[in-house]
Scaffold this motif. Structure first.
Motif, mmCIF file in Angstrom:
data_model
loop_
_atom_site.group_PDB
_atom_site.id
_atom_site.type_symbol
_atom_site.label_atom_id
_atom_site.label_comp_id
_atom_site.label_asym_id
_atom_site.label_seq_id
_atom_site.Cartn_x
_atom_site.Cartn_y
_atom_site.Cartn_z
ATOM 1 N N VAL A 1 0.900 -1.294 0.008
ATOM 2 C CA VAL A 1 -0.107 0.020 0.017
ATOM 3 C C VAL A 1 0.833 1.117 0.125
ATOM 4 N N ALA A 2 2.175 1.111 0.520
ATOM 5 C CA ALA A 2 2.772 2.509 0.773
ATOM 6 C C ALA A 2 3.072 3.031 -0.544
ATOM 7 N N PRO A 3 3.308 2.183 -1.759
ATOM 8 C CA PRO A 3 3.898 2.980 -2.934
ATOM 9 C C PRO A 3 2.452 3.825 -3.365
ATOM 10 N N PHE A 4 1.171 3.501 -3.176
ATOM 11 C CA PHE A 4 -0.019 4.334 -3.315
ATOM 12 C C PHE A 4 0.023 5.522 -2.780
ATOM 13 N N GLY A 5 0.454 5.468 -1.359
ATOM 14 C CA GLY A 5 0.641 6.769 -0.822
ATOM 15 C C GLY A 5 1.704 7.497 -1.387
ATOM 16 N N ALA A 6 2.689 7.121 -1.616
ATOM 17 C CA ALA A 6 3.785 7.835 -2.311
ATOM 18 C C ALA A 6 3.406 8.586 -3.406
ATOM 19 N N LYS A 7 2.732 7.815 -4.312
ATOM 20 C CA LYS A 7 2.013 8.500 -5.570
ATOM 21 C C LYS A 7 1.210 9.718 -5.195
ATOM 22 N N ALA A 8 0.285 9.452 -4.253
ATOM 23 C CA ALA A 8 -0.527 10.442 -3.815
ATOM 24 C C ALA A 8 0.105 11.609 -3.341
ATOM 25 N N ALA A 9 1.267 11.784 -2.736
ATOM 26 C CA ALA A 9 1.930 12.492 -2.291
ATOM 27 C C ALA A 9 2.311 13.563 -3.427
ATOM 28 N N HIS A 10 2.555 13.042 -4.406
ATOM 29 C CA HIS A 10 3.025 13.830 -5.388
ATOM 30 C C HIS A 10 1.923 14.342 -6.332
ATOM 31 N N ARG A 11 0.534 14.135 -6.036
ATOM 32 C CA ARG A 11 -0.609 14.566 -7.066
ATOM 33 C C ARG A 11 -1.537 15.344 -6.070
ATOM 34 N N LEU A 12 -1.619 14.959 -4.824
ATOM 35 C CA LEU A 12 -2.933 15.697 -3.892
ATOM 36 C C LEU A 12 -2.326 16.655 -3.051
ATOM 37 N N PRO A 13 -3.331 17.488 -2.493
ATOM 38 C CA PRO A 13 -2.880 18.694 -1.807
ATOM 39 C C PRO A 13 -2.422 18.259 -0.416
ATOM 40 N N VAL A 14 -1.099 18.109 -0.055
ATOM 41 C CA VAL A 14 -0.739 17.566 1.055
ATOM 42 C C VAL A 14 -1.178 18.336 2.424
ATOM 43 N N ALA A 15 -1.206 19.740 2.295
ATOM 44 C CA ALA A 15 -1.568 20.444 3.295
ATOM 45 C C ALA A 15 -3.072 20.019 3.831
ATOM 46 N N THR A 16 -4.081 19.728 2.795
ATOM 47 C CA THR A 16 -5.238 19.145 3.363
ATOM 48 C C THR A 16 -5.345 17.751 4.006
ATOM 49 N N LEU A 17 -4.362 16.901 3.508
ATOM 50 C CA LEU A 17 -4.242 15.589 4.017
ATOM 51 C C LEU A 17 -3.531 15.695 5.323
ATOM 52 N N LYS A 18 -2.917 16.380 5.730
ATOM 53 C CA LYS A 18 -2.094 16.769 6.973
ATOM 54 C C LYS A 18 -3.067 17.097 8.026
ATOM 55 N N ARG A 19 -4.110 17.931 7.474
ATOM 56 C CA ARG A 19 -5.247 18.201 8.625
ATOM 57 C C ARG A 19 -6.048 17.003 8.879
#
Length: 273
Positions: free
Chosen positions: A233-251
């Motif tokens: 699953v970790a690679p899917f999270g890594a891909k998302a980190a380069h595509r999604l708004p990380v600030a929102t996900l951090k919240r």
């Protein structure tokens, strides 16, 4: 395999899926999620209350080794890992993990739980408010990086994290692009996890009252279940980190951490841990 054991395996696998995605997404080891949930699972399994917190910390560190490997490879494929920073920080990180695991073995599970809850309440607040220093500096010298690594390694072992909650803010403060900071943090998390897991294993070796299938403060059935789920699953999270708004996900992650920190604090107050 009886129904009870099936339930625990399912719990470990679900935890691994969640922790693995977060590891790739935010450059963290997932310990902030794993430890409080492992405490709840180990309590339900009837493990000795005085050893539950140490077991949760050691088991989490061991699982982070494999999650970090998967996350590092995915980030490396994007060319985002600052390997020069990883090399400079690693000696200090390893020293810090040795000191941190020794300290953790000297204090009670209750004290560790209090420290864990307070630490992650602070991390949750930082993520919810997106508080971070203005990046205006350059990467410091290798000696300074190693010293910072020692502090990160020590604190990371006390709360069983891969160091992302500390490494990412440090690197962004040094004007490293956030995606590169996340990727580099994932790589720094490997020596933290390896040193931490070894430390918990050695410091818990032969400790009385530990459950069957544990070696030191590492409970291997939980490690296996978490790893089997987290690595794919970790690679899917890594891909998302380069595509999604990380600030929102951090919240979103901040809310999760805050809830778990409150649960941990409540467990201390009611003597669950």
């Amino acid at each position: 395999m009886d129904m009870g054991l099936n339930v625990w395996w399912l719990a470990y696998i679900l935890l691994g899926i969640f922790a693995g995605f977060l590891a790739g997404l935010l450059g963290i080891g997932g310990g902030g999620v794993m430890v409080p949930i492992l405490v709840m699972i180990f309590s339900a399994q009837g493990f000795l209350p005085t050893e539950i917190m140490h077991l949760a910390l050691g088991t989490s560190m061991a699982a982070i080794i494999f999650t970090a490997l998967s996350s590092i490879w995915a980030h490396h494929q994007h060319g985002a890992v600052r390997w020069d920073v990883v090399r400079a920080m690693t000696p200090g990180v390893l020293l810090g993990t040795l000191i941190g695991t020794w300290l953790a073995a000297q204090v009670s599970g209750r004290s560790l739980a209090i420290f864990f809850a307070l630490f992650f309440a602070g991390v949750a607040w930082q993520m919810l408010t997106n508080t971070k220093p203005s990046p205006h500096r350059e990467i410091p010298s290798g000696l300074v990086q190693s010293s910072v690594g020692a502090g990160i390694g020590l604190l990371s072992c006390l709360v069983a994290i891969g160091g992302g909650t500390l490494t990412v803010p440090f690197l962004t403060w040094c004007n490293v692009k956030v995606q590169h900071a996340i990727a580099t943090s994932a790589a720094v998390g490997l020596p933290i996890a390896a040193g931490g897991a070894l430390g918990y294993l050695v410091n818990g070796w032969g400790h009385p009252g530990l459950p069957e299938h544990s070696v030191g403060f590492v409970y291997w059935p939980a490690v296996l279940g978490i790893v089997l789920a987290s690595m794919p699953v970790a690679p899917f999270g890594a891909k998302a980190a380069h595509r999604l708004p990380v600030a929102t996900l951090k919240r979103v992650f901040g809310v999760i951490l805050l809830v778990l920190a409150v649960k941990m604090a409540w467990g201390v107050l009611t003597s669950v841990v």
